[in-house]
Design an enzyme around this catalytic site. Structure first.
Site, PDB file in Angstrom:
ATOM      1  N   GLY A  39      40.537  37.957  -5.766  1.00 34.79           N
ATOM      2  CA  GLY A  39      41.122  38.187  -4.437  1.00 34.79           C
ATOM      3  C   GLY A  39      40.585  39.452  -3.805  1.00 34.79           C
ATOM      4  N   LYS A  89      67.361  39.157  -0.915  1.00 33.41           N
ATOM      5  CA  LYS A  89      66.266  38.467  -0.219  1.00 33.41           C
ATOM      6  C   LYS A  89      66.853  37.656   0.927  1.00 33.41           C
ATOM      7  CE  LYS A  89      61.785  37.921  -0.507  1.00 33.41           C
ATOM      8  NZ  LYS A  89      60.796  38.929  -0.927  1.00 33.41           N
ATOM      9  N   GLY A 131      41.386  40.629  -0.774  1.00 31.60           N
ATOM     10  CA  GLY A 131      42.233  40.875   0.397  1.00 31.60           C
ATOM     11  C   GLY A 131      42.523  42.357   0.530  1.00 31.60           C
ATOM     12  N   VAL A 187      44.750  44.331  -0.940  1.00 31.69           N
ATOM     13  CA  VAL A 187      44.916  45.071  -2.196  1.00 31.69           C
ATOM     14  C   VAL A 187      43.615  45.054  -3.000  1.00 31.69           C
ATOM     15  CG1 VAL A 187      46.186  45.215  -4.370  1.00 31.69           C
ATOM     16  CG2 VAL A 187      47.402  44.599  -2.274  1.00 31.69           C
TER      17      VAL A 187
HETATM   18  P1  NAD Z   1      45.838  39.209   1.118  1.00 29.50           P
HETATM   19  O1  NAD Z   1      46.346  37.966   1.735  1.00 29.50           O
HETATM   20  O2  NAD Z   1      45.316  40.316   1.977  1.00 29.50           O
HETATM   21  O3  NAD Z   1      44.673  38.859   0.074  1.00 29.50           O
HETATM   22  C1  NAD Z   1      44.704  37.830  -0.840  1.00 29.50           C
HETATM   23  C2  NAD Z   1      43.275  37.283  -0.958  1.00 29.50           C
HETATM   24  O4  NAD Z   1      43.247  36.370  -2.038  1.00 29.50           O
HETATM   25  C3  NAD Z   1      42.830  36.520   0.289  1.00 29.50           C
HETATM   26  O5  NAD Z   1      41.594  37.063   0.747  1.00 29.50           O
HETATM   27  C4  NAD Z   1      42.666  35.074  -0.206  1.00 29.50           C
HETATM   28  O6  NAD Z   1      41.618  34.395   0.421  1.00 29.50           O
HETATM   29  C5  NAD Z   1      42.394  35.282  -1.673  1.00 29.50           C
HETATM   30  N1  NAD Z   1      42.711  34.138  -2.527  1.00 29.50           N
HETATM   31  C6  NAD Z   1      43.743  33.281  -2.450  1.00 29.50           C
HETATM   32  N2  NAD Z   1      43.695  32.383  -3.446  1.00 29.50           N
HETATM   33  C7  NAD Z   1      42.589  32.680  -4.170  1.00 29.50           C
HETATM   34  C8  NAD Z   1      41.994  32.113  -5.321  1.00 29.50           C
HETATM   35  N3  NAD Z   1      42.519  31.063  -5.936  1.00 29.50           N
HETATM   36  N4  NAD Z   1      40.841  32.666  -5.790  1.00 29.50           N
HETATM   37  C9  NAD Z   1      40.304  33.744  -5.179  1.00 29.50           C
HETATM   38  N5  NAD Z   1      40.831  34.329  -4.084  1.00 29.50           N
HETATM   39  C10 NAD Z   1      41.956  33.797  -3.587  1.00 29.50           C
HETATM   40  O7  NAD Z   1      47.003  39.746   0.169  1.00 29.50           O
HETATM   41  P2  NAD Z   1      47.176  41.221  -0.395  1.00 29.50           P
HETATM   42  O8  NAD Z   1      48.016  42.005   0.529  1.00 29.50           O
HETATM   43  O9  NAD Z   1      45.854  41.757  -0.806  1.00 29.50           O
HETATM   44  O10 NAD Z   1      48.060  40.935  -1.685  1.00 29.50           O
HETATM   45  C11 NAD Z   1      47.498  40.401  -2.865  1.00 29.50           C
HETATM   46  C12 NAD Z   1      48.601  39.960  -3.825  1.00 29.50           C
HETATM   47  O11 NAD Z   1      49.431  41.080  -4.138  1.00 29.50           O
HETATM   48  C13 NAD Z   1      49.536  38.886  -3.264  1.00 29.50           C
HETATM   49  O12 NAD Z   1      49.940  38.041  -4.312  1.00 29.50           O
HETATM   50  C14 NAD Z   1      50.723  39.678  -2.774  1.00 29.50           C
HETATM   51  O13 NAD Z   1      51.914  38.907  -2.810  1.00 29.50           O
HETATM   52  C15 NAD Z   1      50.782  40.785  -3.796  1.00 29.50           C
HETATM   53  N6  NAD Z   1      51.431  41.996  -3.283  1.00 29.50           N
HETATM   54  C16 NAD Z   1      50.941  42.607  -2.166  1.00 29.50           C
HETATM   55  C17 NAD Z   1      51.574  43.747  -1.681  1.00 29.50           C
HETATM   56  C18 NAD Z   1      51.067  44.425  -0.427  1.00 29.50           C
HETATM   57  O14 NAD Z   1      51.644  45.424  -0.056  1.00 29.50           O
HETATM   58  N7  NAD Z   1      50.033  43.929   0.212  1.00 29.50           N
HETATM   59  C19 NAD Z   1      52.698  44.268  -2.322  1.00 29.50           C
HETATM   60  C20 NAD Z   1      53.161  43.644  -3.466  1.00 29.50           C
HETATM   61  C21 NAD Z   1      52.509  42.498  -3.929  1.00 29.50           C
END
Ligand code: NAD
Length: 356
Positions: free
Chosen positions: A176, A80, A178, A180
């Site tokens: 969430g 990292k 977002g 994913v």
């Molecule tokens: P993102 O930022 O697109 O979406 C996260 C969403 O969660 C946001 O819309 C945010 O407003 C919402 N959120 C935050 N806190 C919240 C809460 N307490 N209650 C409800 N909603 C809440 O992120 P993503 O890319 O969709 O990733 C989601 C998770 O998966 C993250 O933890 C990320 O680290 C993990 N992850 C993502 C990837 C990837 O490729 N995108 C890969 C591995 C792990």
């Protein structure tokens, strides 16, 4: 902090401090274990309260990458990069310096976008280093792969709990909406599942609902939703002593990193009869997708996604092992990853280097 003590505690190999006197860059590169191959892990830029906190994060995250990569079956170790500067003060000069330091490691470390860095920042670093992954013309945005891996993992949870992986007629609560969470909701609804979703920004959950017919609840209520699978796809540390008694589900399976506030929560979930799919397996789709960049002919999305879709099968092996050993699923998954590293280390021991 006693740095050598901290490294010895979890078996880290190397901790590198980089300082650039022109831009003021302070970057820590942590290499945990490179038995399986070069270190692979993102670059994070965070406003750490202290140097110790930045070092601790680099050590913790690089170790996490060792397990994630080993379990995902890819030939990379864990590393990292952590930038210990205010992300608001990030400049092109600073990013170029970061790239130059990565380049100096000559392929011992591959890195890419993580918290605090944008895809554009990575492109700036590309001026000074070749050792970057996930760039737009290669595997690009990993969130679709992460969603597919989460979907495959949910199917495995259903298989283990109900004897069939089919989401039809099942109820999944997603925290969430977002990248994913929304993609996952689409897949599940397409399969005939009922989805309840929430987001801190309700309009994001509403947008998913308008598209899929999912039900929206306020984000503070998501833990109380009665469902077959609870899928945390927002932030980490959400499984803790306060939220656990509220869960009305048979399984927890989501993409968010570091879902367990403390390792003891894994045991508490087991005791409560809730199947926990370890987050570092569930969200391994992103890294499996990236690793395809190193395969013959370079990145091929179809091949990568086929591998991502196999995450569920790996997860079933974890569930079986945990049951056989009477351990938590997290412990079983870590042992599977450690077994792989040990087997490769043992094999390497038998290769005697040739004299030149
Ligand atoms: P993102 O930022 O697109 O979406 C996260 C969403 O969660 C946001 O819309 C945010 O407003 C919402 N959120 C935050 N806190 C919240 C809460 N307490 N209650 C409800 N909603 C809440 O992120 P993503 O890319 O969709 O990733 C989601 C998770 O998966 C993250 O933890 C990320 O680290 C993990 N992850 C993502 C990837 C990837 O490729 N995108 C890969 C591995 C792990």
């Amino acid at each position: 902090m006693d740095i050598f003590q901290a490294m010895a505690e979890h078996g880290h190999e190397q901790l590198i401090f980089n300082y650039d006197k022109v831009s003021g860059l302070r970057m820590i590169v942590a290499l945990h274990d490179t038995t399986l191959g070069p270190g692979l892990g993102g670059m994070r830029n965070w406003r750490y309260a202290s140097e110790d906190e930045a070092i601790a994060d680099a050590l913790r995250l690089s170790r996490g990458m060792t397990y994630k990569n080993a379990f995902a079956g890819i030939d990379f170790g864990g590393s990292k990069c952590v930038i210990y500067n205010d992300p608001e003060e990030k400049t092109d000069l600073l990013l170029r310096a970061a790239g130059r330091f990565v380049e100096m490691l000559a392929g011992r470390v591959y890195t890419g976008e993580d918290v605090g860095l944008t895809p554009n920042d990575v492109e700036v670093m590309a001026h000074t280093t070749r050792y970057l992954v996930g760039r737009p013309h290669k595997s690009g945005d990993p969130s679709k792969a992460a969603a597919l891996g989460t979907y495959s993992s949910i199917r495995a949870c259903l298989q283990h709990t109900y004897g069939t992986p089919e989401p039809k007629g099942r109820h999944v609560a997603i925290q969430g909406a977002g990248n994913v969470g929304s993609d996952l909701a689409r897949r599940l609804v397409q399969d005939g599942a009922q989805v309840t979703i929430c987001d801190l920004y309700p309009e994001r959950a509403e947008a998913v609902a308008a598209e899929t017919g999912a039900r929206v609840v306020p984000s503070e209520e998501i833990f109380d939703v009665e469902c077959d699978v609870f899928s945390p796809c927002a932030l980490g540390l959400i499984l803790n002593q306060e939220t656990l008694p509220r869960l009305r589900t048979k399984a927890v399976c989501g993409s968010a990193n570091n879902q367990l506030k403390t390792p003891e929560i894994a045991e508490a979930l087991r005791t409560a009869g809730i199947l926990y799919a370890p987050d570092f397996i569930v969200n391994g789709g992103g890294i499996v997708n990236i690793a395809d960049e190193f395969e013959d002919g370079g990145y091929q999305r179809e091949r990568a996604f086929l591998r991502v879709a196999q995450i569920g099968e790996r997860l079933l092996a974890v569930f079986r092992r945990a049951e056989a050993e009477g351990s938590t699923t997290s412990a079983a998954a870590e042992r599977i990853a450690e077994d792989r590293i040990k087997a490769v280390a043992e094999q390497q021991r038998h290769f005697v280097p040739q004299r030149p």
